[in-house]
Design a protein around this motif. Structure first.
Motif, PDB file in Angstrom:
ATOM      1  N   ASN A 154       0.844  -1.189   0.000  1.00  0.00           N
ATOM      2  CA  ASN A 154       0.000   0.000   0.000  1.00  0.00           C
ATOM      3  C   ASN A 154       0.880   1.239   0.000  1.00  0.00           C
ATOM      4  O   ASN A 154       2.031   1.199   0.430  1.00  0.00           O
ATOM      5  N   ALA A 155       0.279   2.341  -0.459  1.00  0.00           N
ATOM      6  CA  ALA A 155       0.951   3.637  -0.376  1.00  0.00           C
ATOM      7  C   ALA A 155       0.323   4.457   0.748  1.00  0.00           C
ATOM      8  O   ALA A 155      -0.867   4.315   1.034  1.00  0.00           O
ATOM      9  N   VAL A 156       1.152   5.291   1.390  1.00  0.00           N
ATOM     10  CA  VAL A 156       0.638   6.294   2.329  1.00  0.00           C
ATOM     11  C   VAL A 156       1.016   7.669   1.791  1.00  0.00           C
ATOM     12  O   VAL A 156       2.189   7.948   1.550  1.00  0.00           O
ATOM     13  N   VAL A 157       0.000   8.498   1.563  1.00  0.00           N
ATOM     14  CA  VAL A 157       0.205   9.840   1.019  1.00  0.00           C
ATOM     15  C   VAL A 157      -0.039  10.846   2.139  1.00  0.00           C
ATOM     16  O   VAL A 157      -1.075  10.785   2.815  1.00  0.00           O
ATOM     17  N   MET A 158       0.922  11.739   2.322  1.00  0.00           N
ATOM     18  CA  MET A 158       0.780  12.712   3.422  1.00  0.00           C
ATOM     19  C   MET A 158       1.278  14.093   3.007  1.00  0.00           C
ATOM     20  O   MET A 158       2.122  14.233   2.109  1.00  0.00           O
ATOM     21  N   GLY A 159       0.766  15.108   3.696  1.00  0.00           N
ATOM     22  CA  GLY A 159       1.244  16.477   3.524  1.00  0.00           C
ATOM     23  C   GLY A 159       2.587  16.666   4.204  1.00  0.00           C
ATOM     24  O   GLY A 159       2.952  15.932   5.123  1.00  0.00           O
ATOM     25  N   ARG A 160       3.291  17.689   3.755  1.00  0.00           N
ATOM     26  CA  ARG A 160       4.630  17.956   4.287  1.00  0.00           C
ATOM     27  C   ARG A 160       4.610  18.151   5.803  1.00  0.00           C
ATOM     28  O   ARG A 160       5.496  17.696   6.526  1.00  0.00           O
ATOM     29  N   LYS A 161       3.569  18.776   6.348  1.00  0.00           N
ATOM     30  CA  LYS A 161       3.538  19.032   7.800  1.00  0.00           C
ATOM     31  C   LYS A 161       3.310  17.744   8.586  1.00  0.00           C
ATOM     32  O   LYS A 161       3.849  17.574   9.680  1.00  0.00           O
ATOM     33  N   THR A 162       2.525  16.845   8.039  1.00  0.00           N
ATOM     34  CA  THR A 162       2.327  15.549   8.717  1.00  0.00           C
ATOM     35  C   THR A 162       3.617  14.744   8.694  1.00  0.00           C
ATOM     36  O   THR A 162       4.001  14.127   9.693  1.00  0.00           O
ATOM     37  N   TRP A 163       4.312  14.749   7.551  1.00  0.00           N
ATOM     38  CA  TRP A 163       5.635  14.092   7.491  1.00  0.00           C
ATOM     39  C   TRP A 163       6.545  14.618   8.594  1.00  0.00           C
ATOM     40  O   TRP A 163       7.186  13.857   9.319  1.00  0.00           O
ATOM     41  N   GLU A 164       6.574  15.967   8.746  1.00  0.00           N
ATOM     42  CA  GLU A 164       7.451  16.568   9.759  1.00  0.00           C
ATOM     43  C   GLU A 164       7.001  16.240  11.176  1.00  0.00           C
ATOM     44  O   GLU A 164       7.806  16.312  12.112  1.00  0.00           O
ATOM     45  N   SER A 165       5.726  15.876  11.351  1.00  0.00           N
ATOM     46  CA  SER A 165       5.224  15.543  12.690  1.00  0.00           C
ATOM     47  C   SER A 165       5.617  14.125  13.117  1.00  0.00           C
ATOM     48  O   SER A 165       5.481  13.773  14.288  1.00  0.00           O
ATOM     49  N   ILE A 166       6.108  13.308  12.169  1.00  0.00           N
ATOM     50  CA  ILE A 166       6.519  11.936  12.514  1.00  0.00           C
ATOM     51  C   ILE A 166       7.954  11.993  13.050  1.00  0.00           C
ATOM     52  O   ILE A 166       8.828  12.559  12.396  1.00  0.00           O
TER      53      ILE A 166
END
Ligand code: NDP
Length: 204
Positions: free
Chosen positions: A50-62
């Motif tokens: 599966n793919a997970v698509v996220m916004g830049r801010k969510t990426w930075e929150s990980i």
């Protein structure tokens, strides 16, 4: 192969559908995170991903040590990225960057082989744009055990849009998941001062 479904997966505080505060999740729910990991990783056919698509801010929150999310094709969208969809190496893993959410959703099935489902994993800006593109929403409906303990929120889904475009499906929830996903015996989970349940919504 058939076109991969687009599925938004989100945990939100009901009824106002708050999803975040100060760039972070407003709660710490371990079983919710385990559900998220199982659902987004599990596939019906072996050898698929599966793919997970996220916004830049969510990426930075990980937290950096947890990203990219393992066992899934990670896509981060930012208008600062230079291409419609291009792989890059990050922490010895591949992360795909895209400067357009809609184009990346179109291109993913062509560019990534054996793609089973596309999970849209946030945050607020991304969910708002995918509400017209998603086939399903997996909504973890969270309520405080004590109404006096509603956490502050600054990021929301639009409940009017969610309820007008999607309807809750009470019947087919189990069949929706591959066997790796272990759902709780009791529909409601109590954890850390919250009560929550996993709901499937399908497009009307
Ligand atoms: P997002 O994670 O939605 O990221 C927004 C960024 O994505 C924009 O600033 C832009 O990046 C990029 N972007 C947006 N639209 C497009 C587009 N069409 N094409 C290309 N790039 C695009 O940010 P939010 O602030 O809305 O949400 C983050 C919050 O949500 C946090 O608090 C997080 O914890 C929470 N969250 C909650 C979840 C839950 O289930 N409860 C799940 C996920 C997140 P740029 O500025 O670089 O151009």
């Amino acid at each position: 192969a058939s076109k991969p479904s687009i599925i938004s997966i989100v945990a939100c505080l009901m009824p106002e559908m708050g999803i975040g505060y100060n760039g972070k999740l407003p709660w710490r729910l371990k079983q919710e995170m385990a559900y998220f990991r199982q659902v987004t990783t599990g596939t019906f056919s072996s050898g698929a991903q599966n793919a997970v698509v996220m916004g830049r801010k969510t990426w930075e929150s990980i937290p950096p040590k947890f990203r990219p999310l393992p066992g899934r094709v990670n896509i981060v969208v930012s208008r600062q990225h230079g291409e419609e969809l291009a792989p890059t190496t990050f922490a010895n893993s591949t992360v795909w960057l895209s400067d357009s959410l809609t184009r990346c959703l179109e291109l993913l099935p062509e560019r990534v082989s054996n793609l089973e489902r596309i999970y849209v994993i946030g945050g607020g800006e991304i969910y708002a744009q995918t509400s017209i593109l998603s086939d399903y929403m997996l909504i973890t409906e969270v309520r405080p055990e004590d109404e006096a303990n509603r956490p502050p929120m600054d990021t929301f889904l639009d409940p009017g849009i969610v309820h007008s475009r999607f309807e809750r499906d009470f019947d087919n929830v189990k069949d929706f998941f591959p066997s790796q996903v272990v759902l709780p015996e009791e529909p409601q989970i109590h954890e850390n001062g919250y009560c929550y349940e996993f709901a499937l919504y399908k497009r009307r």
